[in-house]
Design a protein around this motif. Structure first.
Motif, PDB file in Angstrom:
ATOM      1  N   LEU A 130      -2.595  -1.189 -17.824  1.00  0.00           N
ATOM      2  CA  LEU A 130      -2.258  -0.216 -18.869  1.00  0.00           C
ATOM      3  C   LEU A 130      -1.110   0.680 -18.440  1.00  0.00           C
ATOM      4  CD1 LEU A 130      -5.702   0.964 -20.283  1.00  0.00           C
ATOM      5  CD2 LEU A 130      -3.873  -0.232 -21.509  1.00  0.00           C
ATOM      6  N   ARG A 131      -1.128   1.122 -17.186  1.00  0.00           N
ATOM      7  CA  ARG A 131      -0.040   1.978 -16.691  1.00  0.00           C
ATOM      8  C   ARG A 131       1.270   1.202 -16.591  1.00  0.00           C
ATOM      9  NH1 ARG A 131      -1.776   6.909 -15.939  1.00  0.00           N
ATOM     10  NH2 ARG A 131      -3.909   7.288 -15.267  1.00  0.00           N
ATOM     11  N   MET A 132       1.197  -0.056 -16.190  1.00  0.00           N
ATOM     12  CA  MET A 132       2.414  -0.878 -16.140  1.00  0.00           C
ATOM     13  C   MET A 132       2.990  -1.049 -17.543  1.00  0.00           C
ATOM     14  SD  MET A 132       3.203  -1.457 -13.031  1.00  0.00           S
ATOM     15  CE  MET A 132       4.603  -2.504 -13.423  1.00  0.00           C
ATOM     16  N   ARG A 133       2.114  -1.247 -18.528  1.00  0.00           N
ATOM     17  CA  ARG A 133       2.598  -1.345 -19.914  1.00  0.00           C
ATOM     18  C   ARG A 133       3.254  -0.042 -20.339  1.00  0.00           C
ATOM     19  NH1 ARG A 133      -1.839  -4.680 -20.689  1.00  0.00           N
ATOM     20  NH2 ARG A 133      -3.212  -3.052 -21.456  1.00  0.00           N
ATOM     21  N   GLY A 134       2.732   1.079 -19.850  1.00  0.00           N
ATOM     22  CA  GLY A 134       3.336   2.369 -20.163  1.00  0.00           C
ATOM     23  C   GLY A 134       4.763   2.468 -19.666  1.00  0.00           C
ATOM     24  N   MET A 135       5.008   2.011 -18.433  1.00  0.00           N
ATOM     25  CA  MET A 135       6.378   2.076 -17.922  1.00  0.00           C
ATOM     26  C   MET A 135       7.285   1.125 -18.694  1.00  0.00           C
ATOM     27  SD  MET A 135       8.038   1.810 -14.178  1.00  0.00           S
ATOM     28  CE  MET A 135       9.739   2.287 -13.984  1.00  0.00           C
ATOM     29  N   SER A 136       6.784  -0.069 -18.972  1.00  0.00           N
ATOM     30  CA  SER A 136       7.582  -1.013 -19.770  1.00  0.00           C
ATOM     31  C   SER A 136       7.893  -0.403 -21.135  1.00  0.00           C
ATOM     32  CB  SER A 136       6.833  -2.343 -19.937  1.00  0.00           C
ATOM     33  OG  SER A 136       6.693  -2.970 -18.685  1.00  0.00           O
ATOM     34  N   ALA A 153      -0.294  14.059 -14.330  1.00  0.00           N
ATOM     35  CA  ALA A 153      -0.080  12.633 -14.607  1.00  0.00           C
ATOM     36  C   ALA A 153       0.998  12.093 -13.658  1.00  0.00           C
ATOM     37  CB  ALA A 153       0.328  12.434 -16.065  1.00  0.00           C
ATOM     38  N   PRO A 154       0.703  12.047 -12.348  1.00  0.00           N
ATOM     39  CA  PRO A 154       1.751  11.691 -11.389  1.00  0.00           C
ATOM     40  C   PRO A 154       2.291  10.272 -11.537  1.00  0.00           C
ATOM     41  CG  PRO A 154      -0.370  11.846 -10.286  1.00  0.00           C
ATOM     42  CD  PRO A 154      -0.567  12.356 -11.680  1.00  0.00           C
ATOM     43  N   THR A 155       1.458   9.326 -11.935  1.00  0.00           N
ATOM     44  CA  THR A 155       1.961   7.965 -12.105  1.00  0.00           C
ATOM     45  C   THR A 155       2.970   7.910 -13.244  1.00  0.00           C
ATOM     46  OG1 THR A 155      -0.150   7.101 -11.308  1.00  0.00           O
ATOM     47  CG2 THR A 155       1.276   5.564 -12.464  1.00  0.00           C
ATOM     48  N   THR A 156       2.622   8.519 -14.354  1.00  0.00           N
ATOM     49  CA  THR A 156       3.528   8.560 -15.507  1.00  0.00           C
ATOM     50  C   THR A 156       4.812   9.301 -15.152  1.00  0.00           C
ATOM     51  OG1 THR A 156       1.656   8.468 -17.024  1.00  0.00           O
ATOM     52  CG2 THR A 156       3.728   9.309 -17.914  1.00  0.00           C
ATOM     53  N   ARG A 157       4.685  10.435 -14.492  1.00  0.00           N
ATOM     54  CA  ARG A 157       5.862  11.196 -14.060  1.00  0.00           C
ATOM     55  C   ARG A 157       6.717  10.374 -13.087  1.00  0.00           C
ATOM     56  NH1 ARG A 157       6.389  16.528 -14.865  1.00  0.00           N
ATOM     57  NH2 ARG A 157       7.545  16.774 -12.918  1.00  0.00           N
ATOM     58  N   GLY A 158       6.048   9.637 -12.208  1.00  0.00           N
ATOM     59  CA  GLY A 158       6.788   8.807 -11.256  1.00  0.00           C
ATOM     60  C   GLY A 158       7.607   7.740 -11.954  1.00  0.00           C
ATOM     61  N   ARG A 214       0.817  -1.223   0.000  1.00  0.00           N
ATOM     62  CA  ARG A 214       0.000   0.000   0.000  1.00  0.00           C
ATOM     63  C   ARG A 214       0.851   1.275   0.000  1.00  0.00           C
ATOM     64  NH1 ARG A 214      -0.140  -2.146   5.022  1.00  0.00           N
ATOM     65  NH2 ARG A 214       0.542  -0.793   6.729  1.00  0.00           N
ATOM     66  N   ASP A 215       2.113   1.169   0.445  1.00  0.00           N
ATOM     67  CA  ASP A 215       2.987   2.346   0.513  1.00  0.00           C
ATOM     68  C   ASP A 215       3.807   2.567  -0.763  1.00  0.00           C
ATOM     69  OD1 ASP A 215       2.131   2.924   3.114  1.00  0.00           O
ATOM     70  OD2 ASP A 215       3.611   1.536   3.965  1.00  0.00           O
ATOM     71  N   ARG A 216       3.805   1.600  -1.645  1.00  0.00           N
ATOM     72  CA  ARG A 216       4.607   1.723  -2.870  1.00  0.00           C
ATOM     73  C   ARG A 216       4.086   2.814  -3.792  1.00  0.00           C
ATOM     74  NH1 ARG A 216       5.086  -4.778  -3.619  1.00  0.00           N
ATOM     75  NH2 ARG A 216       6.520  -5.074  -1.862  1.00  0.00           N
ATOM     76  N   LEU A 217       2.774   2.960  -3.863  1.00  0.00           N
ATOM     77  CA  LEU A 217       2.195   4.003  -4.702  1.00  0.00           C
ATOM     78  C   LEU A 217       2.578   5.382  -4.165  1.00  0.00           C
ATOM     79  CD1 LEU A 217       0.564   4.540  -7.217  1.00  0.00           C
ATOM     80  CD2 LEU A 217      -1.506   4.424  -5.846  1.00  0.00           C
ATOM     81  N   THR A 218       2.633   5.533  -2.856  1.00  0.00           N
ATOM     82  CA  THR A 218       3.067   6.795  -2.251  1.00  0.00           C
ATOM     83  C   THR A 218       4.497   7.118  -2.663  1.00  0.00           C
ATOM     84  OG1 THR A 218       1.593   6.436  -0.374  1.00  0.00           O
ATOM     85  CG2 THR A 218       3.384   8.017  -0.063  1.00  0.00           C
ATOM     86  N   LEU A 219       5.361   6.110  -2.651  1.00  0.00           N
ATOM     87  CA  LEU A 219       6.748   6.332  -3.075  1.00  0.00           C
ATOM     88  C   LEU A 219       6.796   6.727  -4.547  1.00  0.00           C
ATOM     89  CD1 LEU A 219       9.761   6.373  -2.501  1.00  0.00           C
ATOM     90  CD2 LEU A 219       9.804   3.888  -2.915  1.00  0.00           C
ATOM     91  N   LEU A 220       5.988   6.085  -5.381  1.00  0.00           N
ATOM     92  CA  LEU A 220       5.952   6.446  -6.801  1.00  0.00           C
ATOM     93  C   LEU A 220       5.525   7.903  -6.963  1.00  0.00           C
ATOM     94  CD1 LEU A 220       6.305   5.371  -9.708  1.00  0.00           C
ATOM     95  CD2 LEU A 220       3.845   4.917  -9.701  1.00  0.00           C
ATOM     96  N   LEU A 221       4.553   8.339  -6.181  1.00  0.00           N
ATOM     97  CA  LEU A 221       4.104   9.734  -6.255  1.00  0.00           C
ATOM     98  C   LEU A 221       5.201  10.687  -5.781  1.00  0.00           C
ATOM     99  CD1 LEU A 221       0.396   9.338  -5.123  1.00  0.00           C
ATOM    100  CD2 LEU A 221       1.332   9.441  -7.446  1.00  0.00           C
ATOM    101  N   GLU A 222       6.002  10.268  -4.806  1.00  0.00           N
ATOM    102  CA  GLU A 222       7.142  11.090  -4.386  1.00  0.00           C
ATOM    103  C   GLU A 222       8.132  11.240  -5.543  1.00  0.00           C
ATOM    104  OE1 GLU A 222       8.883   9.602  -0.762  1.00  0.00           O
ATOM    105  OE2 GLU A 222       6.939   9.591   0.242  1.00  0.00           O
ATOM    106  N   PHE A 223       8.378  10.155  -6.255  1.00  0.00           N
ATOM    107  CA  PHE A 223       9.259  10.226  -7.418  1.00  0.00           C
ATOM    108  C   PHE A 223       8.709  11.203  -8.453  1.00  0.00           C
ATOM    109  CE2 PHE A 223      11.507   6.446  -5.971  1.00  0.00           C
ATOM    110  CZ  PHE A 223      12.779   6.653  -6.481  1.00  0.00           C
ATOM    111  N   SER A 224       7.385  11.255  -8.598  1.00  0.00           N
ATOM    112  CA  SER A 224       6.788  12.120  -9.622  1.00  0.00           C
ATOM    113  C   SER A 224       7.143  13.581  -9.400  1.00  0.00           C
ATOM    114  CB  SER A 224       5.265  11.950  -9.670  1.00  0.00           C
ATOM    115  OG  SER A 224       4.641  12.597  -8.586  1.00  0.00           O
ATOM    116  N   ARG A 225       7.357  13.963  -8.157  1.00  0.00           N
ATOM    117  CA  ARG A 225       7.687  15.358  -7.841  1.00  0.00           C
ATOM    118  C   ARG A 225       9.151  15.694  -8.124  1.00  0.00           C
ATOM    119  NH1 ARG A 225       3.680  14.041  -3.986  1.00  0.00           N
ATOM    120  NH2 ARG A 225       5.123  13.316  -2.393  1.00  0.00           N
TER     121      ARG A 225
END
Length: 152
Positions: A128-134, A86-91, A24-35
C-alpha cells in the motif's frame, strides 16, 4: 537492480544511494529523507485549496506543481505536505522533491513509472505504501501533462 537511463542525475544518484545499501538500511535512509522535506511556503499554507490530496497514500499527503520561468527556460517546482507522524510518506515525498524539483516538465515526464520500485524498498514496506509513492509520481506527471500554473 539497475538504474534506468531515463532518470535525471539527481534522482539517479538518490536511487543509487538506496541500491548501494543493504536492504535493512534502506528504510533508515528513507526516514532520513523524511526529515529533509521542506515546509510549504507561506502562500500555499494560506491557500490549501491550491494543493491536491493524493488519496492513494495511507497518510494524508498533499501536493502541487508550479512552473517557474528561469534564464534557462521554465522549470517545475514541487510542493508537498505530509504530517510529521507519517515518516514513510514524507520520505517518499522528499525523494521526489530532491530528485525532481527544478527540472523541466519533459525531464519529469520521462521518469519511468517504476522508479519507486528502483529504490529497493518493496520488501521493507507495505505494498500500500509503495502504491502511495507511485501515485505521488503519477499525480505529478498527470498535473504536468494537464498543464501547470505559473508560480505566484
Amino acid at each position: 537492480m539497475t538504474t534506468s537511463q531515463a532518470l535525471p542525475p539527481a534522482l539517479a544518484e538518490i536511487v543509487n544511494d538506496f541500491q548501494e545499501l543493504e536492504e535493512r538500511d534502506r528504510l533508515t535512509l528513507l526516514l532520513e529523507f523524511s526529515r529533509s522535506l521542506p515546509a510549504l511556503p507561506e502562500r500555499l499554507l494560506k491557500h490549501p485549496e491550491l494543493l491536491e490530496q493524493v488519496m492513494e497514500c495511507q497518510s494524508p499527503l498533499f501536493l502541487t506543481v508550479e512552473s517557474e520561468a528561469t534564464d534557462n527556460g521554465d522549470v517545475i517546482r514541487l510542493f508537498f505536505q505530509a504530517p510529521p507522524e507519517a515518516p514513510t510518506t514524507r520520505g517518499f515525498a522528499s525523494v521526489l522533491f530532491e530528485g525532481l524539483d527544478g527540472l523541466t516538465a519533459e525531464q519529469i515526464l520521462a521518469v519511468p513509472d517504476d522508479m519507486p520500485e528502483q529504490l529497493g524498498l518493496t520488501r521493507a514496506i507495505s505494498p500500500l505504501r509503495m502504491r502511495g509513492m507511485s501515485a505521488m509520481l503519477g499525480r505529478v506527471k498527470r498535473k504536468l501533462a494537464n498543464g501547470v500554473r505559473p508560480a505566484a
